[in-house]
Design an enzyme around this catalytic site. Structure first.
Site, short mmCIF file in Angstrom:
data_model
loop_
_atom_site.label_atom_id
_atom_site.label_comp_id
_atom_site.label_asym_id
_atom_site.label_seq_id
_atom_site.Cartn_x
_atom_site.Cartn_y
_atom_site.Cartn_z
N CYS A 30 1.19 -1.17 -0.41
CA CYS A 30 -0.12 -0.04 -0.46
C CYS A 30 1.34 1.37 -0.60
O CYS A 30 2.19 1.28 1.07
CB CYS A 30 -0.66 0.34 1.08
SG CYS A 30 -1.59 1.16 1.61
N HIS A 31 -0.37 2.59 -0.32
CA HIS A 31 1.06 3.47 -0.49
C HIS A 31 1.66 3.65 1.12
O HIS A 31 2.55 4.58 1.32
CB HIS A 31 0.46 5.22 -1.09
CG HIS A 31 0.15 4.91 -2.75
ND1 HIS A 31 -0.51 3.89 -3.46
CD2 HIS A 31 0.87 5.55 -3.49
CE1 HIS A 31 -0.51 4.65 -4.56
NE2 HIS A 31 0.49 5.07 -4.19
N THR A 32 1.03 3.68 2.33
CA THR A 32 1.04 3.90 3.33
C THR A 32 2.63 3.78 4.07
O THR A 32 3.54 3.98 4.27
CB THR A 32 -0.23 3.36 4.50
OG1 THR A 32 -1.32 4.47 3.78
CG2 THR A 32 0.21 4.03 5.99
N HIS A 66 0.64 -3.90 5.63
CA HIS A 66 -0.45 -4.24 7.13
C HIS A 66 -2.13 -4.02 5.85
O HIS A 66 -3.08 -4.02 6.81
CB HIS A 66 -0.86 -2.30 6.98
CG HIS A 66 -1.02 -1.33 5.86
ND1 HIS A 66 0.27 -0.76 5.82
CD2 HIS A 66 -2.39 -0.92 5.35
CE1 HIS A 66 -0.08 0.27 4.72
NE2 HIS A 66 -1.30 0.02 4.69
N GLU A 67 -1.65 -5.22 4.64
CA GLU A 67 -3.09 -5.13 4.27
C GLU A 67 -2.83 -6.77 3.68
O GLU A 67 -2.70 -7.39 2.45
CB GLU A 67 -2.81 -4.44 2.91
CG GLU A 67 -3.98 -4.08 2.08
CD GLU A 67 -3.73 -3.44 1.05
OE1 GLU A 67 -4.55 -2.38 0.61
OE2 GLU A 67 -3.36 -4.11 -0.03
N CYS A 119 -11.90 -3.26 19.93
CA CYS A 119 -12.09 -3.84 21.03
C CYS A 119 -13.25 -3.46 21.89
O CYS A 119 -13.89 -4.84 22.45
CB CYS A 119 -11.16 -3.63 22.81
SG CYS A 119 -11.59 -1.68 23.02
N CYS A 175 -13.48 -0.23 24.80
CA CYS A 175 -13.11 1.50 24.64
C CYS A 175 -14.46 2.32 24.61
O CYS A 175 -14.92 2.48 24.24
CB CYS A 175 -11.42 1.30 24.26
SG CYS A 175 -12.16 2.54 22.65
N CYS A 231 -14.43 2.28 21.08
CA CYS A 231 -15.82 2.03 21.01
C CYS A 231 -17.12 1.23 21.03
O CYS A 231 -18.59 1.38 20.18
CB CYS A 231 -15.12 -0.03 21.16
SG CYS A 231 -13.89 -0.22 20.00
N CYS A 238 -10.22 2.87 17.53
CA CYS A 238 -10.30 2.24 18.55
C CYS A 238 -9.20 2.67 19.70
O CYS A 238 -8.41 2.94 18.71
CB CYS A 238 -10.50 1.16 18.49
SG CYS A 238 -9.62 -0.07 20.04
N ARG A 252 -3.12 2.02 21.21
CA ARG A 252 -3.20 2.95 20.26
C ARG A 252 -1.60 3.77 20.58
O ARG A 252 -0.83 3.05 19.59
CB ARG A 252 -4.36 3.45 20.59
CG ARG A 252 -3.72 5.11 19.67
CD ARG A 252 -4.73 6.54 19.37
NE ARG A 252 -4.68 7.68 19.31
CZ ARG A 252 -4.10 8.85 20.26
NH1 ARG A 252 -4.45 7.73 21.74
NH2 ARG A 252 -4.20 9.85 19.95
N CYS A 294 -6.68 -3.03 3.90
CA CYS A 294 -6.65 -1.29 3.24
C CYS A 294 -7.29 -0.82 2.57
O CYS A 294 -8.99 -0.15 2.91
CB CYS A 294 -5.15 -1.17 3.47
SG CYS A 294 -5.41 0.06 3.58
N ARG A 336 -2.60 -2.29 -7.73
CA ARG A 336 -2.29 -3.29 -6.86
C ARG A 336 -1.21 -4.30 -6.31
O ARG A 336 -1.90 -5.05 -7.54
CB ARG A 336 -3.96 -3.59 -5.75
CG ARG A 336 -3.13 -3.71 -4.55
CD ARG A 336 -2.31 -3.23 -3.52
NE ARG A 336 -3.23 -2.47 -2.08
CZ ARG A 336 -3.00 -0.77 -2.57
NH1 ARG A 336 -2.78 0.15 -3.01
NH2 ARG A 336 -3.70 -0.76 -0.66
ZN LIG Z 1 -2.95 1.04 3.41
ZN LIG Z 2 -11.85 0.33 21.43
#
Ligand SMILES: [Zn+2]
Ligand SMILES: [Zn+2]
Length: 375
Positions: free
Chosen positions: A40-42, A62-63, A92, A95, A98, A106, A110, A169, A370
């Site tokens: 991904c670009h991120t 992350h994908e 979760c 929290c 959420c 969430c 974090r 993602c 992709r």
């Molecule tokens: Zn991404």
């Molecule tokens: Zn949460």
């Protein structure tokens, strides 16, 4: 145990494919055999060094999509053999965020996630005894990874990993921006700025909910065919219209007896703050909503005249398409399996882990929508 991974040792350098060590899952954690991961670009944003929060050395990615191979103590919602999609935005269900039902952001893990660590403040990845950081809580550029239970969506077992990884993602970000953030209604008019992987998913989200007019804006004419493939009804190349973009788009979207133009919804998928302003100002007065999806460069700021907001335009942002991952991601997998959305044509390149840097090259050259690494 030894696992294969593409390690980001330093910003601006290619990933190094090597064997690293992965510790087993601790309390509330799950080990996943990653079967496929998108690029991904991120990932590129972080690898390039442009991300001020980037941490090295780390294992990006992350994908992904994969299978649970081991669960730690206290894990109740997953078992060995379950098919899962890692969630960089966990859910979760406990929290304040959420429980608010007003956001998908969430906060349970974090702070440690942002530091490249598991919730107990340590890393499961190492190389010859030296710590390697996790990335976005997911680190899918390894053939095995460990995640908190709350950062995994359980999905149906007949869905192909090499396609549904994209739901981790890009697909969810684009479609979710339409369905969750903007809540676009049938018959709406919409403009999508930037027809890359996210923009095309916004377009197919708009088609899914029954938008009437779906305008795509891109500087690259080759994107016209791509947009039309997923439901775009009009294409605009700002370089070729011979006038200012915003008045052109307002004129193009004129409907109704009063002939006031502007789209009901606009989406920025470029990360360019000038385009974000154009997207807001191309909204219909009184009710138009502009959704910011693109990630802007570090330190960038947006601006417009307050008059734009006073007269009813709404500026909103969205992360992970506003999706509550454990709840919404399995539904999006169902939409794919039921043929309501398409993923296959967007996956333009499939690579082995050893070729992962080629995926970044294809992205730089604008040759891929992709690329997916299949383990
Ligand atoms: Zn991404
Ligand atoms: Zn949460």
């Amino acid at each position: 145990m030894d696992v294969r991974a593409a390690v980001a040792f330093e910003a601006g350098k290619p990933l190094e494919i090597t064997t690293v060590q992965l510790d087993g899952p601790k309390e509330g954690e799950v080990m996943v055999e990653v079967k496929a991961t998108g690029i991904c670009h991120t990932d590129e944003f972080t690898l390039s060094g442009a991300d001020p929060e980037g941490i090295f050395p780390s294992i990006l990615g992350h994908e992904g999509a994969g299978v649970v191979v081991e669960v730690g103590p206290g894990v109740t919602s997953l078992k060995t053999g379950d098919h899962v999609i890692p969630l960089y935005t966990p859910e979760c269900r406990q929290c304040p965020s959420c429980l608010s039902q007003k956001t998908n952001l969430c906060t349970a893990i974090r702070s440690t996630q942002g530091q490249g660590l598991m919730p107990d403040g340590t890393s499961r990845f190492s190389l010859n005894g030296e710590r390697l950081h996790h990335y976005m809580g997911t680190s899918t550029f390894a053939n095995f990874t460990v995640l908190p239970e709350i950062a995994l969506a359980k999905v149906r077992e007949d869905a192909p990993f090499d396609k549904i990884c994209y739901i981790g993602c890009g697909v969810t970000t684009g479609i979710g921006a339409v369905v969750n953030t903007a809540k676009v209604e049938p018959g709406a008019t919409a403009i999508v700025f930037g027809l890359g992987g996210i923009g095309l998913n916004v377009i197919q989200g708009l088609r899914l909910v029954g938008a009437d007019m779906i305008v795509g804006v891109d500087l690259n004419n080759a994107k016209k065919e791509w947009g039309e493939r997923f439901g775009m009804t009009h294409f605009v190349n700002p370089k070729e219209i011979g006038e200012e973009l915003v008045p052109y788009l307002v004129d193009l979207t004129k409907r109704g007896a009063d002939q006031i133009g502007g789209a009901d919804y606009t989406f920025d998928c470029t990360g360019n703050v000038t385009v974000m302003r154009q997207a807001l100002e191309a909204c219909h007065r009184g009710w138009g909503q502009s959704i910011v999806i693109g990630v802007a460069p570090a330190g960038a700021e947006i601006s417009t005249r307050p008059f734009q907001l006073v007269t009813g335009r709404v500026w909103k942002g969205t992360a992970f398409g506003g999706a509550r991952g454990r709840t919404d991601v399995p539904r999006i997998v169902d939409w794919y399996m039921d043929g309501k959305i398409e993923i296959d044509p967007m996956i333009t390149h499939t690579l082995a882990l050893d070729e992962i840097n080629k995926g970044f090259d294809l992205m730089h050259a604008g040759q891929s929508i992709r690329s997916v690494v299949v383990y």
